[in-house]
Scaffold this motif. Structure first.
Motif, PDB file in Angstrom:
ATOM      1  N   ALA A 249       5.634   3.559  -1.749  1.00  6.98           N
ATOM      2  CA  ALA A 249       4.684   2.681  -2.437  1.00  6.98           C
ATOM      3  C   ALA A 249       5.245   1.261  -2.427  1.00  6.98           C
ATOM      4  CB  ALA A 249       4.475   3.159  -3.871  1.00  6.98           C
ATOM      5  N   TYR A 250       4.386   0.301  -2.050  1.00  9.71           N
ATOM      6  CA  TYR A 250       4.877  -1.074  -1.914  1.00  9.71           C
ATOM      7  C   TYR A 250       3.791  -2.056  -2.336  1.00  9.71           C
ATOM      8  CZ  TYR A 250       7.137  -5.136   0.255  1.00  9.71           C
ATOM      9  OH  TYR A 250       7.733  -6.355   0.479  1.00  9.71           O
TER      10      TYR A 250
ATOM     11  N   GLY B  85       4.298  -5.419  -2.094  1.00  7.62           N
ATOM     12  CA  GLY B  85       4.519  -6.666  -1.378  1.00  7.62           C
ATOM     13  C   GLY B  85       5.462  -7.616  -2.071  1.00  7.62           C
ATOM     14  N   VAL B  86       5.905  -7.276  -3.286  1.00  2.00           N
ATOM     15  CA  VAL B  86       6.789  -8.150  -4.057  1.00  2.00           C
ATOM     16  C   VAL B  86       8.079  -7.429  -4.439  1.00  2.00           C
ATOM     17  CG1 VAL B  86       7.066  -9.487  -6.177  1.00  2.00           C
ATOM     18  CG2 VAL B  86       4.879  -9.529  -4.946  1.00  2.00           C
ATOM     19  N   HIS B  87       7.944  -6.288  -5.075  1.00  2.00           N
ATOM     20  CA  HIS B  87       9.110  -5.529  -5.523  1.00  2.00           C
ATOM     21  C   HIS B  87       9.662  -4.656  -4.391  1.00  2.00           C
ATOM     22  CE1 HIS B  87       6.801  -6.438  -9.245  1.00  2.00           C
ATOM     23  NE2 HIS B  87       8.019  -6.700  -9.716  1.00  2.00           N
ATOM     24  N   SER B  88      10.830  -4.085  -4.619  1.00  2.00           N
ATOM     25  CA  SER B  88      11.416  -3.202  -3.615  1.00  2.00           C
ATOM     26  C   SER B  88      10.509  -2.001  -3.371  1.00  2.00           C
ATOM     27  CB  SER B  88      12.793  -2.714  -4.091  1.00  2.00           C
ATOM     28  OG  SER B  88      13.687  -3.788  -4.246  1.00  2.00           O
ATOM     29  N   PRO B  89      10.414  -1.534  -2.124  1.00  2.00           N
ATOM     30  CA  PRO B  89       9.650  -0.311  -1.862  1.00  2.00           C
ATOM     31  C   PRO B  89      10.196   0.844  -2.690  1.00  2.00           C
ATOM     32  CG  PRO B  89      10.249  -1.405   0.196  1.00  2.00           C
ATOM     33  CD  PRO B  89      11.010  -2.089  -0.892  1.00  2.00           C
ATOM     34  N   ALA B  90       9.321   1.726  -3.120  1.00  2.00           N
ATOM     35  CA  ALA B  90       9.721   2.840  -3.982  1.00  2.00           C
ATOM     36  C   ALA B  90       9.095   4.130  -3.486  1.00  2.00           C
ATOM     37  CB  ALA B  90       9.311   2.562  -5.423  1.00  2.00           C
ATOM     38  N   GLY B  91       9.694   5.248  -3.868  1.00  3.02           N
ATOM     39  CA  GLY B  91       9.160   6.553  -3.517  1.00  3.02           C
ATOM     40  C   GLY B  91       8.197   7.045  -4.582  1.00  3.02           C
TER      41      GLY B  91
ATOM     42  N   GLY C 232       0.784  -1.223   0.000  1.00  3.93           N
ATOM     43  CA  GLY C 232       0.000   0.000   0.000  1.00  3.93           C
ATOM     44  C   GLY C 232       0.811   1.266   0.000  1.00  3.93           C
ATOM     45  N   CYS C 233       0.225   2.306   0.608  1.00  8.09           N
ATOM     46  CA  CYS C 233       0.806   3.648   0.633  1.00  8.09           C
ATOM     47  C   CYS C 233       1.261   3.942   2.065  1.00  8.09           C
ATOM     48  CB  CYS C 233      -0.228   4.673   0.177  1.00  8.09           C
ATOM     49  SG  CYS C 233      -0.988   4.266  -1.414  1.00  8.09           S
ATOM     50  N   GLU C 234       2.566   4.058   2.245  1.00 11.12           N
ATOM     51  CA  GLU C 234       3.144   4.114   3.584  1.00 11.12           C
ATOM     52  C   GLU C 234       3.846   5.455   3.826  1.00 11.12           C
ATOM     53  OE1 GLU C 234       4.330  -0.669   3.386  1.00 11.12           O
ATOM     54  OE2 GLU C 234       5.890   0.874   3.667  1.00 11.12           O
TER      55      GLU C 234
END
Length: 515
Positions: free
Chosen positions: A315-316, A318-324, A296-298
């Protein structure tokens, strides 16, 4: 050694018949006694594997020359010992400077070595402790590491990466001068304002710089919907006399969305919306992994530039690396609660890079947006010409990195977006210790938002309350937003990734410590 002048000694005496180092005398009798402070068993043996800092008392100096005195003293070593200063069994301590008498008690500057028995992980540092004036065996308070090897003459020499204190004196302008050996090669001096050090050691102010609101936590999980599991890590912005608190909310499936609460006085919640104002909308933030995995949006952070509000967040899927990511909305639309007008989210950080703690400087720099992000556990920055074309950061202009051996040793990241001040920008950031504790520090940046001018040696806020120490993740205070009204900074933070609190501090006091 005894003499009339520092360079003319007429007597020399063996003091301890057992292994001991770093002995010094208190500069004055205490309750009629001459008092010595020493470190017994600084070198490892099977019988005495760890060092002990202890006090020895005598009516006459000559008593210290008597082996029978020390035999009796050593037989009751634990009765003379200071409270344990080592945090881990593999750490090491030694007396450093002679204690300095202050209005609060005896100030002791001492050596602290982390991972002493592992030469590859060993970290030398300097710490401070406050001892009772009348009973110096009583520990009032202490700091963590306030000084570690950083300069080239501390990092390179006969024995690299060593700072070892040997003396402390009161210098000009009420400063405490700490004299120390560097890399076992040269002598050096470092100075600190005595009042700042004593403030850090004040047991009546355990919250460091910020003071918690008695109403804390001001927001907690509720209901069975979007915020039923946790609420945390809130952004904040002051609009038309109200503080809007945009917070990360998690449901039972661990999906993060953004909730909204409103406060007129900054502490009491006047309104809390029943539905999220921002939800995952595109593939890079929608759940792809386990149905109950995080997504989700963290951790939102929000700034106003002109008539637009820009919200950056992690932004995440659940599979890929977290991103901005970033999404924007007009101030008028936001105040009118037209939350369907958020712009489509755009990724700002590269693919396959774990990049979090995304924040914008609240002003453009020569027509460009300055974006802070975290790469390799340090705070970086880069310039972007716009926020909606899909252009991503490509550089890591290093702003702040972890400090080896200090409270922010493991990693650092942005907390609230920087706050404009007369001398530049105040950045509040989070740091993580080797024990996984999240705390907050402060740094002063130049007007360009990228040049570090100064940084606090110790944290300005740390987890002390039960709701900060127990939750989803223990021992965490994590902020994404702050608002300034007059001289008061309102800091909004997540406690143990479970609830939200607010704490206040004097802006002038923080800046005074940084200038």
């Amino acid at each position: 050694a005894v003499g009339d002048e520092p360079d003319s000694f007429t007597e020399r005496h063996l003091i301890t018949p057992f292994n001991a180092k770093a002995a010094t005398l208190f500069p004055g009798r205490i309750d009629g006694d001459i008092v010595m402070l020493l470190t017994a068993h600084t070198d490892y043996t099977n019988e005495h594997p760890r060092p002990t800092i202890a006090l020895a008392r005598a009516k006459k100096m000559e008593e210290f020359y008597d082996p029978e005195y020390w035999k009796s003293w050593h037989d009751h070593l634990n009765d003379h010992a200071l409270p344990e200063l080592r945090r881990d069994d593999g750490d090491h301590v030694e007396v450093g400077a002679s204690p300095v008498l202050t209005e609060r008690g005896w100030l002791l500057i001492y050596s602290y070595v982390q991972n002493y028995y592992d030469e590859h992980k060993r970290i030398f540092s300097i710490e401070a402790a406050l001892l009772s004036r009348d009973n110096p065996q009583k520990l009032i308070s202490r700091t963590e590491s306030i000084f570690v090897p950083q300069e080239f003459y501390e990092q390179y020499g006969l024995v690299p990466n060593i700072v070892f204190p040997t003396s402390a004196t009161l210098g000009d302008h009420s400063e405490l001068d700490i004299w120390y050996g560097a890399a076992d090669t040269v002598c050096a001096k470092a100075s600190v304002r005595l009042r700042d050090l004593l403030r850090a050691l004040d047991p009546e102010r355990p919250a460091r710089t910020f003071i918690r609101a008695p109403e804390n936590p001001i927001l907690a999980p509720r209901g069975d919907g979007f915020e039923s599991r946790d609420v945390m890590n809130a952004a904040a912005i002051d609009l038309e006399g109200s503080i809007y608190i945009l917070y990360r909310a998690m449901d039972k499936e661990n999906t993060s969305t953004i909730g909204l609460a409103v406060s007129k006085d900054g502490v009491h919640i006047d309104e809390r919306l029943p539905e999220p104002i921002y939800v995952p909308r595109v593939d890079f933030e929608k759940k792809r992994g386990s149905p109950t995995g995080n997504s989700g949006c963290e951790d939102p952070r929000i700034v106003r530039i002109g008539n637009q509000l820009h919200m950056t967040y992690t932004a995440y899927d659940g599979v890929h690396s977290p991103a901005g990511a970033v999404s924007s909305i007009g101030v008028e639309d936001f105040l009118a609660r037209r939350f369907g007008h958020w712009s489509p989210p755009v990724l700002l950080t590269p693919d396959s890079v774990d990049d979090k703690d995304i924040a914008l400087l609240p002003e453009k720099i020569k027509g460009n947006y300055l974006l802070y992000h975290r790469v390799n556990n340090q705070i970086c920055a880069d310039l972007l010409s716009d926020l909606d074309s899909g252009k991503r950061v490509t550089r890591c202009i290093e702003i702040i990195g972890p400090r080896r051996g200090m409270w922010d040793y493991e990693k650092v990241g942005s907390a609230a977006p920087p706050i404009k001040v007369a001398c530049g920008w105040l950045m509040i950031y989070h740091g993580v210790s080797r024990h996984g504790k999240y705390r907050l520090g402060a740094a002063l940046l130049a007007e360009d938002g990228a040049t570090l001018l100064s940084r606090t040696a110790d944290p300005i806020f740390e987890p002390l309350e039960k709701y900060e120490q127990e939750g989803e993740i223990s021992n965490v205070v994590f902020s994404c937003g702050a608002v300034v009204r007059g001289d008061i900074v309102y800091l909004y933070y997540g406690g143990a990734d479970k609830v939200i609190g607010v704490a206040t501090a004097s802006l002038a006091h923080i800046l005074d410590a940084l200038t």
